[in-house]
Scaffold this active site. Structure first.
Site, PDB file in Angstrom:
ATOM      1  N   PHE A  53     -13.976   0.494  -3.259  1.00  0.00           N
ATOM      2  CA  PHE A  53     -13.818   1.752  -4.003  1.00  0.00           C
ATOM      3  C   PHE A  53     -15.160   2.329  -4.462  1.00  0.00           C
ATOM      4  O   PHE A  53     -15.256   3.503  -4.794  1.00  0.00           O
ATOM      5  CB  PHE A  53     -12.870   1.544  -5.190  1.00  0.00           C
ATOM      6  CG  PHE A  53     -11.466   1.224  -4.745  1.00  0.00           C
ATOM      7  CD1 PHE A  53     -10.660   2.210  -4.186  1.00  0.00           C
ATOM      8  CD2 PHE A  53     -10.956  -0.068  -4.844  1.00  0.00           C
ATOM      9  CE1 PHE A  53      -9.366   1.922  -3.754  1.00  0.00           C
ATOM     10  CE2 PHE A  53      -9.670  -0.371  -4.411  1.00  0.00           C
ATOM     11  CZ  PHE A  53      -8.868   0.630  -3.868  1.00  0.00           C
ATOM     12  N   PRO A  86     -15.603  -4.439   3.120  1.00  0.00           N
ATOM     13  CA  PRO A  86     -16.829  -4.661   3.893  1.00  0.00           C
ATOM     14  C   PRO A  86     -17.894  -3.597   3.625  1.00  0.00           C
ATOM     15  O   PRO A  86     -19.081  -3.840   3.824  1.00  0.00           O
ATOM     16  CB  PRO A  86     -16.346  -4.585   5.363  1.00  0.00           C
ATOM     17  CG  PRO A  86     -15.107  -3.744   5.311  1.00  0.00           C
ATOM     18  CD  PRO A  86     -14.453  -4.099   3.992  1.00  0.00           C
ATOM     19  N   TYR A 109       0.877  -1.183   0.000  1.00  0.00           N
ATOM     20  CA  TYR A 109       0.000   0.000   0.000  1.00  0.00           C
ATOM     21  C   TYR A 109       0.906   1.222   0.000  1.00  0.00           C
ATOM     22  O   TYR A 109       1.538   1.567   1.000  1.00  0.00           O
ATOM     23  CB  TYR A 109      -0.911   0.021   1.221  1.00  0.00           C
ATOM     24  CG  TYR A 109      -1.921  -1.107   1.279  1.00  0.00           C
ATOM     25  CD1 TYR A 109      -2.304  -1.801   0.130  1.00  0.00           C
ATOM     26  CD2 TYR A 109      -2.500  -1.481   2.486  1.00  0.00           C
ATOM     27  CE1 TYR A 109      -3.238  -2.835   0.188  1.00  0.00           C
ATOM     28  CE2 TYR A 109      -3.435  -2.509   2.554  1.00  0.00           C
ATOM     29  CZ  TYR A 109      -3.797  -3.177   1.400  1.00  0.00           C
ATOM     30  OH  TYR A 109      -4.705  -4.190   1.465  1.00  0.00           O
TER      31      TYR A 109
HETATM   32  N1  LIG Z   1      -6.619  -8.743   0.830  1.00  0.00           N
HETATM   33  C1  LIG Z   1      -6.932  -7.915  -0.125  1.00  0.00           C
HETATM   34  O1  LIG Z   1      -6.779  -8.207  -1.308  1.00  0.00           O
HETATM   35  C2  LIG Z   1      -7.525  -6.574   0.199  1.00  0.00           C
HETATM   36  C3  LIG Z   1      -8.116  -5.806  -0.820  1.00  0.00           C
HETATM   37  C4  LIG Z   1      -8.673  -4.586  -0.471  1.00  0.00           C
HETATM   38  C5  LIG Z   1      -8.641  -4.140   0.839  1.00  0.00           C
HETATM   39  N2  LIG Z   1      -8.054  -4.905   1.810  1.00  0.00           N
HETATM   40  C6  LIG Z   1      -8.061  -4.480   3.232  1.00  0.00           C
HETATM   41  O2  LIG Z   1      -9.406  -4.327   3.631  1.00  0.00           O
HETATM   42  C7  LIG Z   1      -9.594  -3.039   4.222  1.00  0.00           C
HETATM   43  C8  LIG Z   1     -11.016  -2.579   3.956  1.00  0.00           C
HETATM   44  O3  LIG Z   1     -11.250  -2.420   2.582  1.00  0.00           O
HETATM   45  P1  LIG Z   1     -11.346  -1.001   1.866  1.00  0.00           P
HETATM   46  O4  LIG Z   1     -10.825   0.062   2.745  1.00  0.00           O
HETATM   47  O5  LIG Z   1     -10.747  -1.142   0.526  1.00  0.00           O
HETATM   48  O6  LIG Z   1     -12.891  -0.849   1.603  1.00  0.00           O
HETATM   49  P2  LIG Z   1     -14.158  -0.578   2.554  1.00  0.00           P
HETATM   50  O7  LIG Z   1     -13.774  -0.656   3.982  1.00  0.00           O
HETATM   51  O8  LIG Z   1     -15.244  -1.436   2.045  1.00  0.00           O
HETATM   52  O9  LIG Z   1     -14.562   0.905   2.140  1.00  0.00           O
HETATM   53  C9  LIG Z   1     -13.702   1.971   2.147  1.00  0.00           C
HETATM   54  C10 LIG Z   1     -14.392   3.103   1.395  1.00  0.00           C
HETATM   55  O10 LIG Z   1     -15.569   3.480   2.089  1.00  0.00           O
HETATM   56  C11 LIG Z   1     -15.468   4.852   2.488  1.00  0.00           C
HETATM   57  N3  LIG Z   1     -16.021   4.912   3.841  1.00  0.00           N
HETATM   58  C12 LIG Z   1     -15.528   4.342   4.972  1.00  0.00           C
HETATM   59  N4  LIG Z   1     -16.311   4.583   6.028  1.00  0.00           N
HETATM   60  C13 LIG Z   1     -17.330   5.342   5.564  1.00  0.00           C
HETATM   61  C14 LIG Z   1     -18.466   5.918   6.176  1.00  0.00           C
HETATM   62  N5  LIG Z   1     -18.716   5.742   7.474  1.00  0.00           N
HETATM   63  N6  LIG Z   1     -19.318   6.636   5.397  1.00  0.00           N
HETATM   64  C15 LIG Z   1     -19.084   6.806   4.079  1.00  0.00           C
HETATM   65  N7  LIG Z   1     -18.023   6.274   3.431  1.00  0.00           N
HETATM   66  C16 LIG Z   1     -17.156   5.551   4.175  1.00  0.00           C
HETATM   67  C17 LIG Z   1     -14.012   5.211   2.419  1.00  0.00           C
HETATM   68  O11 LIG Z   1     -13.845   6.570   2.108  1.00  0.00           O
HETATM   69  P3  LIG Z   1     -13.269   7.636   3.199  1.00  0.00           P
HETATM   70  O12 LIG Z   1     -11.791   7.442   3.231  1.00  0.00           O
HETATM   71  O13 LIG Z   1     -13.703   8.941   2.623  1.00  0.00           O
HETATM   72  O14 LIG Z   1     -13.935   7.331   4.493  1.00  0.00           O
HETATM   73  C18 LIG Z   1     -13.538   4.328   1.288  1.00  0.00           C
HETATM   74  O15 LIG Z   1     -13.821   4.935   0.036  1.00  0.00           O
HETATM   75  C19 LIG Z   1      -8.518  -2.178   3.564  1.00  0.00           C
HETATM   76  O16 LIG Z   1      -8.267  -1.010   4.305  1.00  0.00           O
HETATM   77  C20 LIG Z   1      -7.368  -3.146   3.477  1.00  0.00           C
HETATM   78  O17 LIG Z   1      -6.665  -3.157   4.710  1.00  0.00           O
HETATM   79  C21 LIG Z   1      -7.511  -6.120   1.513  1.00  0.00           C
END
Ligand SMILES: NC(=O)c1ccc[n+]([C@@H]2O[C@H](COP(=O)([O-])OP(=O)(O)OC[C@H]3O[C@@H](n4cnc5c(N)ncnc54)[C@H](OP(=O)(O)O)[C@@H]3O)[C@@H](O)[C@H]2O)c1
Length: 294
Positions: free
Chosen positions: A218, A214, A63
């Protein structure tokens, strides 16, 4: 006692974490590439997470690359004993920010050392091997060669526990014949439920399932059912989406990602959101069509 204690705990390997954690990926620059636009804001999110009781942080040295690990170290080292930092290896970034496989013995070994160095640790608590046969979703193929390398690094004392990411059920079974697997990290949420059977099978064997995206990743989840239910419960749609995951299975651990302290606090408050049975049934329908839009 903080609000996230209401979500309970889960033990992977010898480490017990609260079921509501934090995913650091959103702290890097646009496209998870380069530095954050506001370094102080990124550090503030990490500090606020830990001050609020979070003791499970998900990251990777790819990252940025290196960006989120260095932010974690700057914000949180020296780490408290109960903090579990979970990282992942198996990919590298191209100069254009692309996500490329990095499965050779040399690449995996270097990745473990890079994570240790950038996080400032002597041993990594949990390392997920991120399978990259298809970067966008699980694809069949033997994982024996790369997983054997990670198991060797564990025997050398550099890695405490091993997990798998972006894998099929067949690959989980193959992996478990090679070494102990403590967690699986795959794409799963209210609207994307391909892993329902896998989650239940892992739960029976005491293995954590940690959904990535979760909140939809994106393109955050949008569903009229989610919005209606949230209004009824006086919660936000994101809190309901997280509460549904917490309710879905006791072996699910959450790592919602955000670059904002306000969103972080909103997400952690989901631990206090109780979903009545009829609401769960309504939300279960989101994945089978209904009003799901994303
Ligand atoms: N193993 C893998 O291949 C893999 C792939 C992807 C991700 N991951 C891990 O999984 C974690 C979670 O996934 P993710 O961060 O990609 O996606 P996510 O948790 O599903 O969603 C993140 C997105 O939601 C927005 N968001 C978060 N809280 C919010 C709220 N309360 N209200 C409105 N929008 C909100 C964020 O924007 P803002 O920043 O504006 O809040 C961001 O655009 C990552 O941080 C990473 O550590 C692992």
């Amino acid at each position: 006692m903080s609000i996230i204690d209401q979500a309970g705990t889960f033990t992977f390997g010898d480490r017990t974490v609260k079921r509501l954690g934090y995913g650091a990926m959103q702290l890097a620059g646009p496209g998870v590439f380069g530095p954050p636009k506001d370094q102080d804001a990124a550090l503030a999110v990490l500090r606020s997470a830990v001050e609020s009781g979070v003791n499970h942080i998900d990251t990777s040295d790819f990252y940025g690359p290196h960006v989120t690990n260095r932010l974690i170290r700057e914000a949180l080292a020296p780490y408290s004993d109960d903090l579990v930092i979970v990282t992942k290896i198996g990919a590298r970034r191209g100069e254009d920010g692309s996500w490329l496989p990095a499965f050779s013995r040399e690449a995996l070994t270097q990745a473990v050392h890079d994570n240790l160095c950038n996080l400032g640790l002597d041993v990594l608590d949990v390392v997920n091997l991120r399978i990259m046969f298809d970067a966008h979703g699980p694809a069949e193929g033997s994982i024996e060669a790369p997983l054997t390398v990670v198991a060797d690094l564990q025997r050398q004392g550099l890695v405490r526990h091993i997990g798998l990411s972006n894998v099929t059920a067949t690959q989980v079974s193959e992996g478990r014949r090679i070494c102990r697997i403590v967690c699986v990290q795959n794409h799963y949420n209210l609207a994307h439920r391909a892993d329902d059977a896998l989650i239940d099978a892992l739960g029976r064997d005491g293995i954590a399932y940690v959904p990535f995206f979760p909140l939809g990743g994106f393109s955050p989840l949008q569903s009229s059912t989610l919005s209606t239910v949230a209004r009824r419960l006086d919660a936000t749609p994101m809190q309901v989406a997280l509460a549904w995951l917490l309710r879905r299975a006791p072996n699910i651990l959450l790592i919602p990602g955000t670059s904002s302290v306000a969103h972080l606090q909103e997400n952690l408050a989901a631990a206090g959101c109780r979903l009545p049975d009829d609401v769960v049934e309504e939300l279960d329908g989101v994945a089978s069509g209904g009003s799901h839009q994303s």
